[in-house]
Design a protein around this motif. Structure first.
Motif, short mmCIF file in Angstrom:
data_model
loop_
_atom_site.label_atom_id
_atom_site.label_comp_id
_atom_site.label_asym_id
_atom_site.label_seq_id
_atom_site.Cartn_x
_atom_site.Cartn_y
_atom_site.Cartn_z
N GLN A 211 -69.42 6.70 -31.55
CA GLN A 211 -68.23 6.41 -32.36
C GLN A 211 -67.10 5.89 -31.47
OE1 GLN A 211 -67.13 9.90 -34.59
NE2 GLN A 211 -69.07 9.98 -35.69
N PRO A 212 -66.26 5.02 -32.04
CA PRO A 212 -65.17 4.44 -31.23
C PRO A 212 -64.02 5.44 -31.06
CG PRO A 212 -65.08 3.59 -33.46
CD PRO A 212 -66.27 4.49 -33.41
N ALA A 218 -59.82 6.24 -39.18
CA ALA A 218 -59.79 7.45 -40.00
C ALA A 218 -61.21 8.00 -40.10
CB ALA A 218 -59.20 7.16 -41.37
N GLY A 219 -61.99 7.81 -39.03
CA GLY A 219 -63.37 8.27 -39.07
C GLY A 219 -64.16 7.42 -40.05
N SER A 220 -65.07 8.05 -40.75
CA SER A 220 -65.89 7.32 -41.72
C SER A 220 -65.02 6.87 -42.89
CB SER A 220 -67.02 8.21 -42.24
OG SER A 220 -67.92 8.47 -41.20
N THR A 221 -65.04 5.58 -43.15
CA THR A 221 -64.20 5.03 -44.21
C THR A 221 -64.80 5.32 -45.58
OG1 THR A 221 -63.79 3.22 -42.67
CG2 THR A 221 -62.96 2.94 -44.91
N SER A 250 -65.51 -1.68 -36.96
CA SER A 250 -65.94 -1.38 -35.58
C SER A 250 -67.29 -2.01 -35.26
CB SER A 250 -66.01 0.14 -35.41
OG SER A 250 -66.73 0.45 -34.24
N THR A 251 -67.41 -2.53 -34.06
CA THR A 251 -68.70 -3.08 -33.65
C THR A 251 -69.63 -1.96 -33.15
OG1 THR A 251 -67.71 -3.49 -31.49
CG2 THR A 251 -67.82 -5.36 -33.01
N LEU A 252 -69.06 -0.77 -32.92
CA LEU A 252 -69.87 0.34 -32.44
C LEU A 252 -70.44 1.14 -33.63
CD1 LEU A 252 -70.78 1.83 -29.89
CD2 LEU A 252 -68.68 3.18 -30.00
N HIS A 253 -69.61 1.41 -34.63
CA HIS A 253 -70.02 2.22 -35.78
C HIS A 253 -69.45 1.54 -37.02
CE1 HIS A 253 -70.46 5.45 -38.60
NE2 HIS A 253 -70.86 6.33 -37.69
N ALA A 254 -70.33 0.95 -37.84
CA ALA A 254 -69.87 0.05 -38.90
C ALA A 254 -69.08 0.76 -40.01
CB ALA A 254 -71.07 -0.68 -39.51
#
Ligand code: FAD
Length: 301
Positions: A211-212, A218-221, A250-254
């Motif tokens: 995770q970034p 806001a974490g998971s959208t 995010s390119t790390l966690h979509a």
């Protein structure tokens, strides 16, 4: 706001406070009235002085909130730095006030070799926010561990209520009629032989890698749809790295949307809409936001 005969408030009361200062996305317009109570009694005095129709928004660490650029009408009650009592009630119970940070609660339990709350170690919010969101991670979920929660009602009464008084499901908590907010919780813990603490450390390390962490989000959208992962769906639609203004997938966690300095809440909300419509079009799945979107649009949405 205090009328003659009512107790004088001791906390911080500000008019037009920019909420961008109080949300993890660092965006959001002003609150008409922003109140940080000095302590629990001050909070109850504030609640008793609220006009009957006054809209109220509670704020923990703002780690799951998108406040629109036009801000919030009515009163915002922020527990930042307030209601931070934490203790061991019994061998198997912890008591935590709503302003306690989840990471502090997890650490408190771990230091006493108690299992059950390790999942809170990586959630960057308060106990009040976790109760309101039924926050969870790594298979753990807040309300599975709640024995009872102390609430304040709109009329200023307080009560300890068990989970049966709430409608509880994945990241959703429907409170009883007249409810205004959470004040505290009693949470279940059990002796840890060390394996729970080890698993928590490993999960935290995995989180850092996937995770970034450290960039405004806001974490998971979006909520995970039944049987699938929002991140997988978003990535499969080629949306990683997609930008609107100062907001970026995010390119790390979509499933994370990140903001740059200067981003607006409208940038974030427009990107949320773009992700939703693209995923719907390409996969047929309707993603539902996990983040709470509140307030009025800005002058130029
Ligand atoms: C990097 C990152 C990682 C995250 N990881 C996770 C995760 O693993 N699992 C997870 O579930 N969430 C996660 N989140 C989201 C967020 O941290 C949780 O939803 C958290 O519980 C929100 O707590 P908060 O105090 O910041 O609440 P806020 O964002 O301030 O508020 C969220 C909602 O709770 C309400 N609320 C807050 N306090 C009270 C109160 N005392 N009484 C009544 N209502 C209240 C608010 O009005 C609002 O509706 C993550 C967020 C970030 C930024």
């Amino acid at each position: 706001m205090a009328e003659p005969g009512l107790p004088k408030l001791r906390g911080v009361l500000r008019l037009g406070e920019p909420l961008a200062r109080h949300t993890s996305w660092r965006v959001g317009g002003p609150a008409d009235r922003y109140f940080e109570p000095a302590d629990r009694q001050d909070l109850l005095d504030f609640v008793k002085q609220l006009p009957p129709q006054e809209p109220v928004l509670w704020l923990g660490l703002g780690s799951n909130l998108l406040v629109r650029d036009g801000g919030v009408r009515g009163s915002v009650i922020s527990l930042h730095g307030a209601l931070d009592g934490l203790s061991r009630d019994s061998e198997t119970t912890l008591w935590a006030e709503a302003g306690v940070h989840c990471a502090r609660l997890a650490k408190f339990a771990q230091q006493r070799s108690l299992a059950g709350l390790g999942f809170m170690a990586g959630i960057p919010g308060t106990v009040g926010g976790a109760l309101a969101m039924n926050a969870g991670a790594w298979g753990g979920e807040t309300w599975r561990e709640v024995l009872e929660a102390e609430v304040v009602f709109r009329d200023g009464r307080t009560a300890w209520l068990g989970p049966e008084h709430f409608g509880i499901s994945y990241r959703t908590v429907i409170p009883p009629r007249g409810f205004l907010g959470f004040l505290a919780a009693r949470l279940r813990v059990s002796p840890d032989d060390g394996s729970h603490a080890r698993a928590t450390r490993e999960s935290l390390a995995r989180r850092k890698a996937t995770q970034p962490v450290g960039r405004p989000s806001a974490g998971s959208t979006f909520r995970n749809p039944p049987g699938d992962h929002a991140a997988r769906l978003i990535e499969s639609c080629g949306l990683k790295g997609r930008r609107i203004g100062g907001a970026e997938v995010s390119t790390l966690h979509a499933n994370f949307i990140l903001t740059d300095e200067g981003a607006s809440a409208a940038d974030v909300e427009n990107l949320i809409q773009l992700v939703r419509s693209t995923v719907k079009q390409q996969t047929g799945v309707e993603l539902e936001p996990e983040v709470k979107i509140v307030g009025e649009p800005g002058a130029n949405p």
